[in-house]
Motif scaffolding. Structure first.
Motif, PDB file in Angstrom:
ATOM      1  N   ALA A 143      37.545  49.200  43.579  1.00 35.69           N
ATOM      2  CA  ALA A 143      36.677  48.399  42.710  1.00 35.69           C
ATOM      3  C   ALA A 143      35.618  47.641  43.498  1.00 35.69           C
ATOM      4  N   VAL A 144      36.009  46.993  44.577  1.00 40.67           N
ATOM      5  CA  VAL A 144      35.044  46.215  45.358  1.00 40.67           C
ATOM      6  C   VAL A 144      34.035  47.133  46.027  1.00 40.67           C
ATOM      7  N   GLU A 145      34.438  48.346  46.379  1.00 39.57           N
ATOM      8  CA  GLU A 145      33.490  49.297  46.959  1.00 39.57           C
ATOM      9  C   GLU A 145      32.406  49.653  45.939  1.00 39.57           C
ATOM     10  N   VAL A 146      32.808  49.863  44.688  1.00 41.85           N
ATOM     11  CA  VAL A 146      31.831  50.141  43.634  1.00 41.85           C
ATOM     12  C   VAL A 146      30.904  48.949  43.455  1.00 41.85           C
ATOM     13  N   GLU A 147      31.476  47.746  43.368  1.00 45.57           N
ATOM     14  CA  GLU A 147      30.685  46.526  43.215  1.00 45.57           C
ATOM     15  C   GLU A 147      29.637  46.421  44.314  1.00 45.57           C
ATOM     16  N   VAL A 158      30.788  44.692  38.682  1.00 42.84           N
ATOM     17  CA  VAL A 158      31.649  43.627  39.194  1.00 42.84           C
ATOM     18  C   VAL A 158      33.103  44.071  39.112  1.00 42.84           C
ATOM     19  N   ALA A 159      33.830  43.856  40.192  1.00 37.33           N
ATOM     20  CA  ALA A 159      35.259  44.164  40.224  1.00 37.33           C
ATOM     21  C   ALA A 159      36.036  43.092  39.466  1.00 37.33           C
ATOM     22  N   LEU A 160      37.049  43.521  38.753  1.00 43.20           N
ATOM     23  CA  LEU A 160      37.908  42.573  38.039  1.00 43.20           C
ATOM     24  C   LEU A 160      38.692  41.741  39.031  1.00 43.20           C
ATOM     25  N   ARG A 161      38.665  40.417  38.816  1.00 44.40           N
ATOM     26  CA  ARG A 161      39.430  39.500  39.659  1.00 44.40           C
ATOM     27  C   ARG A 161      40.295  38.604  38.784  1.00 44.40           C
ATOM     28  N   THR A 162      41.437  38.218  39.322  1.00 47.27           N
ATOM     29  CA  THR A 162      42.272  37.242  38.640  1.00 47.27           C
ATOM     30  C   THR A 162      41.684  35.857  38.870  1.00 47.27           C
ATOM     31  N   PRO A 163      42.097  34.855  38.081  1.00 47.78           N
ATOM     32  CA  PRO A 163      41.620  33.491  38.345  1.00 47.78           C
ATOM     33  C   PRO A 163      41.925  33.042  39.764  1.00 47.78           C
ATOM     34  N   GLU A 164      43.084  33.443  40.289  1.00 50.24           N
ATOM     35  CA  GLU A 164      43.460  33.042  41.652  1.00 50.24           C
ATOM     36  C   GLU A 164      42.562  33.716  42.688  1.00 50.24           C
ATOM     37  N   VAL A 317      34.297  38.886  34.041  1.00 49.57           N
ATOM     38  CA  VAL A 317      35.153  39.771  34.824  1.00 49.57           C
ATOM     39  C   VAL A 317      35.404  39.205  36.212  1.00 49.57           C
ATOM     40  N   ALA A 318      34.371  38.687  36.858  1.00 48.91           N
ATOM     41  CA  ALA A 318      34.516  38.192  38.230  1.00 48.91           C
ATOM     42  C   ALA A 318      35.338  36.917  38.310  1.00 48.91           C
ATOM     43  N   THR A 319      35.191  36.038  37.323  1.00 49.97           N
ATOM     44  CA  THR A 319      35.773  34.700  37.415  1.00 49.97           C
ATOM     45  C   THR A 319      37.201  34.597  36.906  1.00 49.97           C
ATOM     46  N   GLY A 320      37.786  35.694  36.471  1.00 48.11           N
ATOM     47  CA  GLY A 320      39.162  35.673  35.987  1.00 48.11           C
ATOM     48  C   GLY A 320      39.299  35.484  34.496  1.00 48.11           C
TER      49      GLY A 320
END
Length: 434
Positions: A143-147, A158-164, A317-320
């Motif tokens: 995902a981060v490679e695509v981003e 943007v890669a999906l990220r958890t709140p943490e 998506v980025a911010t959780g």
């Protein structure tokens, strides 16, 4: 309504530097249960609309009340979905603007504009725009490679990220360390506007948040003139939804004649609102003494993502937020593009408050807001429903129980039951004290 409904308005009005005594001018009402979500989206919507109205009546010297109807608020926050053009429903997301499964998670892209679509396809090495082909290309990569690849090509992913994960990310830390918005007085210059004409607002914004702000200023009587590049107009349905009340013109700022025309407009403007990525307009020298400038961005004008483009769906998506509304395995979304709409009304309120303060103290003014900051305020500042607040524990014959408190409550009344549940059928068939 109860105090919890006012909380968001009070917090925002304090951020705007408003007089707390004016909060009593807001009257809340309307149907309940709208914009349902795990996060307090309706509270965000209600509060941002309330402070826009409150800033308007303060500036106009009117007594109010500011009427905040939840039905009107919820409908406006999805205005783009209700739009019809000769009966035709709008196109809000293009086929390539969506979630995709990557090799190790999820990616969300935004490809509504032709140049963003071309950048996405170029980064993925695709010559066609088939959904299956793009899905296959993304599925082979992390995902981060695509981003990283898509942003490097000038696109948006943007890669999906958890709140943490967002909290640990450098941009997430930068966002968390800053206030919701900033309002600066840059010098001692006199205000530019005159009382013999409407407020002049030059609108250099795109998509939803900025146009919602200037649409609101137009509603309040401002002469709003939106400028777009001749070869890159706003998407037709976005234009129909957010340019109501405004006039629009096309100018190529790289053309000497168009640049002169633009400079003349800016010289005579009272307010400038920009919504392009930070730094994109710096070469045009937009500063004018006595001007109120409001700058809107996706991620803020700081940190490693300060120069990045972005949209509401990507910030979620980025911010959780997408994980909070779904899960890491099945990301969700807010019931509205609430970061866009909420930031738009907040921006309008910030402009109005800056004008009110400028009337009193003068000075060139600069207001800055970001969708990511609004997202942080939604997730970390607004009170959320936490059921633990209304739960308790007690020990008894059945063991240690966690159970809900009674909602029946009044001054001098009981705070809980006098006895826990016992073993079923174990009590004597008699009255106490008989």
């Amino acid at each position: 309504m109860d105090n919890t409904v006012r909380t968001g308005t009070e917090l925002l009005w304090a951020e705007l530097g408003g007089d707390p005594a004016l909060l009593d001018r807001v009257a809340y009402g309307g149907p309940s249960g709208l914009l349902p979500a795990r996060l307090p989206v309706m509270d965000l919507a209600r509060a941002t609309v309330a402070v826009a109205g409150l800033a308007a009546v303060e500036r106009a010297g009117l007594p109010g009340p500011v009427r905040v109807d939840d039905g009107a608020v919820a409908t406006a926050f999805v205005s783009e979905r209700h739009l019809r053009v000769d009966g035709r429903a709008p196109v809000n997301f293009a086929p390539l603007s969506r979630f995709w499964r990557a090799a190790d998670g999820w990616v969300r892209t935004h490809a509504n504009y032709p140049h963003h679509k071309a950048a996405l396809l170029g980064a993925l090495g695709r010559s066609d725009d088939s959904v299956d082909g793009v899905a296959g290309a993304i599925g082979e990569r992390k995902a981060v490679e695509v981003e990283t690849a898509v942003y490097a090509a000038g696109g948006l992913a943007v890669a999906l990220r958890t709140p943490e994960e967002w909290a640990a990310h450098e941009q997430g830390r930068e966002v968390a360390a800053r206030p919701l918005l900033t309002r600066d007085r840059l010098d001692e210059a006199a205000p530019r506007r005159r009382s013999d004409r409407p407020l002049r607002v030059l609108d250099l914004t795109r998509v939803i948040a900025g146009p919602v702000a200037t649409r609101t200023l137009a509603l309040l009587g401002a002469d709003v003139l939106r400028i777009d590049p001749p070869g890159n107009p706003e998407l037709p349905d976005q234009h129909a939804d957010t340019n109501v009340g405004k006039r629009t013109a096309a100018l190529d700022l790289d053309s000497p004649s168009d640049r002169r025309a633009f400079d003349e407009l800016l010289d005579a403007a009272d307010v400038l609102v920009t919504g392009y990525r930070p730094g994109a307009l710096d070469r045009f020298d937009l500063h004018r003494p006595g001007l109120v400038t409001a700058r809107l961005s996706a991620w803020g004008d700081y940190g490693p993502w300060g120069g990045r483009r972005g949209f509401d769906s990507l910030v979620q998506v980025a911010t959780g937020i997408a994980v909070a509304e779904g899960s890491p395995d099945e990301p969700g979304a807010l019931p509205a593009q609430a970061l866009d709409h909420g930031t738009g009304y907040l921006l309008a309120a910030a402009v109005l408050r800056s004008l009110t303060e400028q009337d009193r103290d003068g000075g060139t003014r600069l207001v800055r807001l970001a969708l990511a900051q609004t997202g942080h305020w939604l997730t970390h500042t607004l009170p959320r429903y936490e059921p633990e607040r209304w739960l308790t524990e007690s020990a008894g014959p059945l063991g240690r129980l966690r159970h809900a408190l009674s909602p029946v409550s009044y001054e001098g009344g009981p705070t809980g039951w006098q006895r826990p549940p016992g073993i079923a059928g174990a009590d004597a068939p008699e009255w106490l004290g008989a």
